[in-house]
Write an enzyme that holds these catalytic residues in place. Sequence first.
Site, PDB file in Angstrom:
ATOM      1  N   HIS A 141      36.585  36.207  40.110  1.00 36.71           N
ATOM      2  CA  HIS A 141      35.405  37.039  40.360  1.00 36.71           C
ATOM      3  C   HIS A 141      34.140  36.382  39.818  1.00 36.71           C
ATOM      4  CE1 HIS A 141      38.880  39.804  39.902  1.00 36.71           C
ATOM      5  NE2 HIS A 141      38.381  40.315  41.002  1.00 36.71           N
ATOM      6  N   HIS A 185      39.078  37.946  48.293  1.00 33.56           N
ATOM      7  CA  HIS A 185      40.054  36.923  47.894  1.00 33.56           C
ATOM      8  C   HIS A 185      40.942  36.518  49.061  1.00 33.56           C
ATOM      9  CE1 HIS A 185      38.689  37.864  43.922  1.00 33.56           C
ATOM     10  NE2 HIS A 185      39.220  39.070  43.934  1.00 33.56           N
TER      11      HIS A 185
END
Length: 333
Positions: free
Chosen positions: A219, A57
């Site tokens: 995700h 991320h």
Amino acid sequence: MKKLINDPKNVVMESVEGFGRAHADLVTVNPEPLYVVRKDAPRSGKVGLVSGGGSGHEPLHAGFVGRGMLDAAVPGAVFTSPTPDAIIPATAAVDGGAGVVHIVKNYTGDVLNFEAAAEMAEAEGSTVRQVLVNDDVAVEDSLYTAGRRGVAGTVLVEKIAGAAAERGDDLDAVVAVAERVVANVRSMGVALTPCTVPHAGDPSFDLRDDEIEIGIGIHGEPGRRRGKLEPADAITEHLLQPVLDDLGIGSGERALLFINGMGGTPLSELYIVYRAAAALLDRSGIGIARSLVGNYTTSLEMQGASVTVLRVDDDMLTLWDEPVLTAALRWGA
């Protein structure tokens, strides 16, 4: 799979090593267990801020370690929570005697591991409080969570709480302002393409060339619905209107508008999304007090974006404007 990597098993360690070398003026990397800590930590009398989560991320979270934001970040494997054995020493490394705040995105593994780490850190003499970020309005429960997911709004929590800690607020005050941000921030995202986790080697989900996933998680978790690709203005409205409805923000109020890229979307497209979102806020009578546009909470190389709105007050704006000096966010320092 085509990526600039060596061995998939070493992606996180090699990436963090490179990050540490590139920003050695700001951070120190502890290799075993793996965490990133602010160069001048711990600072006596300052509340410490620790966050972390699965890698993939970036720049969240290590990119926000530095003056005015986090004191430490704990990266896990790609899309996998860090374990307590890394969170505990990271907590100790930033404990200057005023307590430590864990800022945790609402994913089951993150919550459980940070809770376990906090209990063990307190047994070793630290005072630890947890702030849970759950800004994603797309779905109530997902593959990874009980309740709403924590997504791009985490950046705003870290910046504003980090500024409060930097100016010397005590533990209760830092927690209070962080929780006020959580209560007033909402997000929703869209995916145009999937991403590929290095150790998996295959895309995390399938989308046809003419399809998008509205409400995607960071995700690759499913969103609210799958639909046909539409013009950017229409997609932006699909994201922004549920955010405004859930937040209950209306005419005469002020907001920070944050357009976040998922990793594979060029800035030119993110500014097209910003243009559409700003026009919708204008029509709603909501004043845009501050803005942020860029790739700050990504999902590897996923093409897509998220829209985040934070209802702001004077104190939040003051804290937002305070100097920040990190690898990924810096002004006024």
